[in-house]
Design an enzyme around this catalytic site. Structure first.
Site, PDB file in Angstrom:
ATOM      1  N   ALA A 136       0.817  -1.227   0.000  1.00 29.87           N
ATOM      2  CA  ALA A 136       0.000   0.000   0.000  1.00 29.87           C
ATOM      3  C   ALA A 136       0.848   1.274   0.000  1.00 29.87           C
ATOM      4  CB  ALA A 136      -0.963   0.011   1.189  1.00 29.87           C
ATOM      5  N   ILE A 137       2.054   1.181  -0.555  1.00 27.71           N
ATOM      6  CA  ILE A 137       2.965   2.326  -0.566  1.00 27.71           C
ATOM      7  C   ILE A 137       2.818   3.114  -1.863  1.00 27.71           C
ATOM      8  CG2 ILE A 137       5.369   3.053  -0.355  1.00 27.71           C
ATOM      9  CD1 ILE A 137       4.179   1.541   2.091  1.00 27.71           C
ATOM     10  N   HIS A 161       5.112   4.996  -3.806  1.00 24.87           N
ATOM     11  CA  HIS A 161       6.578   5.039  -3.817  1.00 24.87           C
ATOM     12  C   HIS A 161       7.116   6.373  -4.328  1.00 24.87           C
ATOM     13  CE1 HIS A 161       7.360   0.870  -2.698  1.00 24.87           C
ATOM     14  NE2 HIS A 161       6.323   0.532  -3.445  1.00 24.87           N
ATOM     15  N   SER A 195       5.258  -4.059  -8.327  1.00 28.92           N
ATOM     16  CA  SER A 195       5.698  -2.800  -7.721  1.00 28.92           C
ATOM     17  C   SER A 195       6.559  -1.998  -8.705  1.00 28.92           C
ATOM     18  CB  SER A 195       6.512  -3.089  -6.460  1.00 28.92           C
ATOM     19  OG  SER A 195       6.932  -1.909  -5.834  1.00 28.92           O
ATOM     20  N   CYS A 206     -20.284  -2.722  13.817  1.00 29.09           N
ATOM     21  CA  CYS A 206     -18.944  -3.237  14.133  1.00 29.09           C
ATOM     22  C   CYS A 206     -18.398  -2.469  15.328  1.00 29.09           C
ATOM     23  CB  CYS A 206     -18.016  -3.078  12.930  1.00 29.09           C
ATOM     24  SG  CYS A 206     -16.280  -3.433  13.265  1.00 29.09           S
ATOM     25  N   CYS A 214     -11.058  -8.025  16.907  1.00 27.02           N
ATOM     26  CA  CYS A 214     -11.691  -9.356  16.948  1.00 27.02           C
ATOM     27  C   CYS A 214     -11.842  -9.981  15.579  1.00 27.02           C
ATOM     28  CB  CYS A 214     -13.041  -9.285  17.660  1.00 27.02           C
ATOM     29  SG  CYS A 214     -14.405  -8.704  16.636  1.00 27.02           S
TER      30      CYS A 214
END
Length: 490
Positions: free
Chosen positions: A46-47, A49, A337, A402, A439
């Site tokens: 999730a970079i 760059h 990438s 949630c 959880c």
């Protein structure tokens, strides 16, 4: 009849679809899975760059920085989650420092103007928890992190809102061309199009071979990750890389956009696809990750999930973006990438190739580049202040479905009203973060499915995507015990 048919609704296919939706065209986006962003685009670092890691001689090196430069605007338009927190490549000795100078030079060749090599004192000022063993760091100000599956969902949603047709559960098994392309799916459906874009990730070579002889191969390169609970990401300010190798940019320690600490990946070339995770590999990632930061920064008892990302590595070692020998068939494959970072430029290049091949591009004045957020980044509220919302009756917007991520019923219903279909619990999870907390869905899963049944009138599958696939992942109990045992041995 479609003007353009795109195979694969990952970051490449979604980016191309959105770019094409700016024009007066009839576009179809196909994917074999039950949702968009189900391949390499979902499980990765999730970079966003910097643009210094790849050579300017490589296409991916030339596309990375121009792509990165567009993310601030893209996030303003699509609201998927992007944090420009900068990156550091860490050097532990003089040999590593030589590598930093190479990366710096490469970055300059790629057009970067926001890099600097820092000494130890300068590093400590901006990254207090960096390891005392680190001597230097290559700082890139404009690098950052995003929420990758939210990015792809936003791209596809905006494309559909601007007229693109999206069809899921459509596995392509045949392609032929006479006057136009005929694309046949496993379910027997057939779609005709004047142009085809192959953005099918790991299946890139296989799909390309359906239309003609293919001079490249794609193989999976797996990388495993450790993810810690929300709030742990605050331990580091930047994306922390170690000095890279030929296969990998180095084990990273980073916060995610939603403030989880993330460690990984390793890089293993696989002969077959394996999405499971393994104790020995995760333990080694944990050990290597600790090298970058002070003791106590990474707390294994705050582990919540492991996962594997599969990068579609090409035999050429680079992105493959070109028209095939069959006119009108464009390959956009081998996008490993920095594929997410380069995605806006990959889409631009694909559309240029389509235009050169004869596609008429007439701007659509009705194109709307904006898409409202489903969720925005937030710190969790004090539980005592919100616990009364948990037991509100079904149908109340403010009811917290949630508990761990404090996702409201209103948010879930908004996600289900969007233009990309919701076909599973995990589809709602990716859009709203329900089930992504401590959880891991044990409290909220049934509650989420209850809201889905009430809102859509259908029963979503009880199994998660991983459960359905039969993939096994290392759990918290096992990884904590394994690491403790390894610590005793050392």
């Amino acid at each position: 009849m479609y003007d353009v048919l795109i195979i694969g609704a990952g970051v490449t296919g979604g980016s191309v679809a959105r770019r094409l939706s700016q024009y007066k065209l009839k576009v179809l986006l196909l994917d074999k899975e039950n949702d968009v962003s189900m391949g390499a685009s979902k499980a990765n670092s999730a970079i966003i760059h910097g643009g210094y890691a790849e050579s300017h001689d490589e296409l991916r090196g030339r596309l990375c920085y121009p792509g990165r430069a567009q993310f601030r605007r893209l996030n303003e338009e699509l609201n998927f989650g992007f944090l420009e927190n900068g990156s550091l490549v860490l050097a532990f000795d003089d040999d590593d420092l030589k590598e930093l100078h190479k990366l710096y030079k490469r970055g300059k060749e790629n057009g970067l103007d926001d890099m600097k090599i820092l000494n130890k004192d300068e590093l400590k000022q901006i990254e207090p928890n960096v390891s005392d063993s680190v001597k230097y760091g290559l700082y890139c100000k404009g690098a950052g992190v995003c929420s990758p599956y939210e990015y792809v969902i936003a791209l596809c949603e905006n494309a559909v809102d601007n007229g693109v047709d999206l069809k899921l559960y459509k596995e392509v098994v045949g392609i032929k061309k006479e006057d136009v392309f005929e694309v046949t799916c496993k379910d027997g459906s057939v779609y005709k199009a004047r142009y085809v874009v192959n953005a099918s990730g790991l299946q890139g070579a296989q799909i390309s071979s359906l239309i003609g002889k293919t001079d490249f191969t794609i193989h999976p390169r797996s990388g495993e990750y450790l993810l810690m609970q929300k709030g742990t990401g605050s331990k580091v300010n930047h994306v922390l890389f170690q000095t890279p190798s030929e296969k990998s940019k180095g084990i990273l320690v980073t916060r995610t956009y939603h403030n989880n600490l993330l460690l990984g990946p390793d890089a293993i070339d696989e002969e077959e696809i394996d999405k499971g995770t393994h104790l020995d590999r995760l333990a080694e990632i944990y050990r290597l990750g600790q090298k970058s930061v002070k003791d106590g920064t990474i707390e294994i008892n705050k582990f919540i999930r492991s996962f594997t990302g599969l990068r579609p590595a090409s035999s050429t070692g680079d992105f493959i973006i070109k028209e095939s020998k069959v006119k009108g068939f464009i390959n956009a494959v081998g996008i490993q990438s920095p594929g997410i970072t380069a995605s806006p430029e990959v889409a631009r290049l694909v559309v240029e190739l389509l235009e050169k091949s004869g596609l008429n591009l007439e701007k659509d004045e009705n194109f709307n580049p904006y898409r409202k957020a489903i969720i925005e980044y937030k710190e969790l509220e004090d539980f005592n202040k919100v616990k009364d919302k948990i037991d509100l009756p079904l149908g109340k917007d403010q009811r917290l479905v949630c508990r761990c991520e404090q996702v409201s019923e209103k948010t879930l219903r908004d996600a289900m009203d969007r233009s990309t279909p919701v076909n599973s619990f995990d589809a709602l999870k990716r859009r709203t973060r329900c089930g992504m907390g401590f959880c891991q869905g044990s409290f909220c899963k049934g509650r989420v499915l209850e809201v889905a049944k009430d809102h859509m009138g259908v029963d979503l599958p009880v199994e998660t995507d991983i459960e359905h696939s039969g993939v096994t992942r290392v759990n918290k109990k096992d990884i904590v015990a394994y690491i403790k045992e390894k610590s005793k041995e050392s």
